[in-house]
Write a protein that holds these residues in place. Structure first.
Motif, mmCIF file in Angstrom:
data_model
loop_
_atom_site.group_PDB
_atom_site.id
_atom_site.type_symbol
_atom_site.label_atom_id
_atom_site.label_comp_id
_atom_site.label_asym_id
_atom_site.label_seq_id
_atom_site.Cartn_x
_atom_site.Cartn_y
_atom_site.Cartn_z
ATOM 1 N N MET A 120 0.803 -1.220 0.000
ATOM 2 C CA MET A 120 0.000 0.000 0.000
ATOM 3 C C MET A 120 0.837 1.271 0.000
ATOM 4 N N ALA A 121 1.981 1.243 0.698
ATOM 5 C CA ALA A 121 2.788 2.455 0.861
ATOM 6 C C ALA A 121 3.927 2.553 -0.149
ATOM 7 N N GLY A 122 4.444 1.408 -0.550
ATOM 8 C CA GLY A 122 5.589 1.421 -1.454
ATOM 9 C C GLY A 122 6.926 1.444 -0.736
ATOM 10 N N TYR A 123 6.889 1.317 0.588
ATOM 11 C CA TYR A 123 8.121 1.261 1.382
ATOM 12 C C TYR A 123 7.849 0.484 2.665
ATOM 13 N N LEU A 124 8.904 0.076 3.338
ATOM 14 C CA LEU A 124 8.793 -0.714 4.565
ATOM 15 C C LEU A 124 8.368 0.145 5.748
ATOM 16 N N PRO A 125 7.560 -0.397 6.647
ATOM 17 C CA PRO A 125 7.208 0.359 7.853
ATOM 18 C C PRO A 125 8.376 0.441 8.837
ATOM 19 N N PHE A 126 9.212 -0.582 8.848
ATOM 20 C CA PHE A 126 10.356 -0.642 9.751
ATOM 21 C C PHE A 126 11.613 -0.743 8.892
ATOM 22 N N ASP A 127 12.409 0.319 8.889
ATOM 23 C CA ASP A 127 13.619 0.319 8.080
ATOM 24 C C ASP A 127 14.654 1.198 8.754
ATOM 25 N N GLU A 128 15.746 0.607 9.147
ATOM 26 C CA GLU A 128 16.842 1.300 9.818
ATOM 27 C C GLU A 128 18.152 0.724 9.311
ATOM 28 N N GLU A 174 8.805 -1.933 19.342
ATOM 29 C CA GLU A 174 7.868 -0.894 19.779
ATOM 30 C C GLU A 174 6.743 -0.649 18.769
ATOM 31 N N ALA A 175 6.799 -1.325 17.616
ATOM 32 C CA ALA A 175 5.863 -1.082 16.511
ATOM 33 C C ALA A 175 5.852 0.412 16.186
ATOM 34 N N SER A 176 7.048 0.967 16.058
ATOM 35 C CA SER A 176 7.223 2.395 15.812
ATOM 36 C C SER A 176 7.324 2.654 14.307
ATOM 37 N N PHE A 177 6.229 3.144 13.744
ATOM 38 C CA PHE A 177 6.186 3.495 12.323
ATOM 39 C C PHE A 177 5.087 4.527 12.134
ATOM 40 N N SER A 178 5.093 5.167 10.987
ATOM 41 C CA SER A 178 4.031 6.128 10.694
ATOM 42 C C SER A 178 3.382 5.760 9.369
ATOM 43 N N TYR A 179 2.131 6.153 9.255
ATOM 44 C CA TYR A 179 1.348 5.854 8.056
ATOM 45 C C TYR A 179 1.485 6.975 7.041
ATOM 46 N N PRO A 180 1.475 6.642 5.766
ATOM 47 C CA PRO A 180 1.416 7.694 4.750
ATOM 48 C C PRO A 180 0.063 8.408 4.834
ATOM 49 N N SER A 181 0.032 9.628 4.392
ATOM 50 C CA SER A 181 -1.196 10.420 4.480
ATOM 51 C C SER A 181 -2.347 9.825 3.674
ATOM 52 N N TRP A 182 -2.064 9.050 2.646
ATOM 53 C CA TRP A 182 -3.121 8.514 1.792
ATOM 54 C C TRP A 182 -3.772 7.244 2.346
ATOM 55 N N PHE A 183 -3.296 6.721 3.467
ATOM 56 C CA PHE A 183 -3.947 5.548 4.066
ATOM 57 C C PHE A 183 -5.292 5.963 4.648
ATOM 58 N N SER A 184 -6.321 5.221 4.319
ATOM 59 C CA SER A 184 -7.646 5.497 4.896
ATOM 60 C C SER A 184 -7.644 5.101 6.368
ATOM 61 N N SER A 185 -8.645 5.550 7.088
ATOM 62 C CA SER A 185 -8.742 5.182 8.508
ATOM 63 C C SER A 185 -8.939 3.678 8.654
ATOM 64 N N GLY A 186 -9.665 3.061 7.717
ATOM 65 C CA GLY A 186 -9.838 1.612 7.754
ATOM 66 C C GLY A 186 -8.529 0.868 7.555
ATOM 67 N N ALA A 187 -7.715 1.345 6.624
ATOM 68 C CA ALA A 187 -6.406 0.727 6.388
ATOM 69 C C ALA A 187 -5.504 0.896 7.601
ATOM 70 N N ARG A 188 -5.533 2.074 8.193
ATOM 71 C CA ARG A 188 -4.728 2.327 9.395
ATOM 72 C C ARG A 188 -5.151 1.406 10.537
ATOM 73 N N ASN A 189 -6.450 1.263 10.716
ATOM 74 C CA ASN A 189 -6.955 0.419 11.790
ATOM 75 C C ASN A 189 -6.554 -1.045 11.570
ATOM 76 N N LEU A 190 -6.693 -1.531 10.352
ATOM 77 C CA LEU A 190 -6.330 -2.918 10.045
ATOM 78 C C LEU A 190 -4.847 -3.154 10.294
#
Length: 98
Positions: free
Chosen positions: A47-55, A67-83
């Motif tokens: 959905m994003a085109g990149y990894l949520p965890f990348d260091e 810590e499940a430390s990541f951020s969502y792209p602005s184009w993610f819907s609230s349903g996608a974020r919740n899932l």
């Protein structure tokens, strides 16, 4: 992978960016829940085109995963974020599905 007498898997394997936090504990893990985590990472990447965890460092990467430390792209819907939030839960046994 081999299950021990406790019924859990104890062999850590896979690509570091997709590994579930419970695998990092090195105390045994349920293969199903760790596979669900990895599927959540795959869904995020699709959905994003990149990894949520990348260091660049493994320690930094594992800290973000733990810590499940990541951020969502602005184009993610609230349903996608919740899932994705439910799938990428660092404590898979804490969620009440009722």
């Amino acid at each position: 992978m081999r299950r021990h007498k406790d019924g859990l898997l104890h062999t850590a394997c896979g690509t570091p960016n997709y590994v579930a936090p419970e695998v990092l504990k090195d105390k045994g893990y349920d293969g199903t829940s760790s596979d669900i985590w990895s599927c959540g990472v795959i869904l995020f990447v699709l959905m994003a085109g990149y990894l949520p965890f990348d260091e660049p460092s493994l320690i930094g990467l594992y800290k973000k995963i733990w810590e499940a430390s990541f951020s969502y792209p602005s184009w993610f819907s609230s349903g996608a974020r919740n899932l994705i939030k439910r799938i990428l839960d660092p404590n898979p046994y804490s969620y009440n599905y009722s």
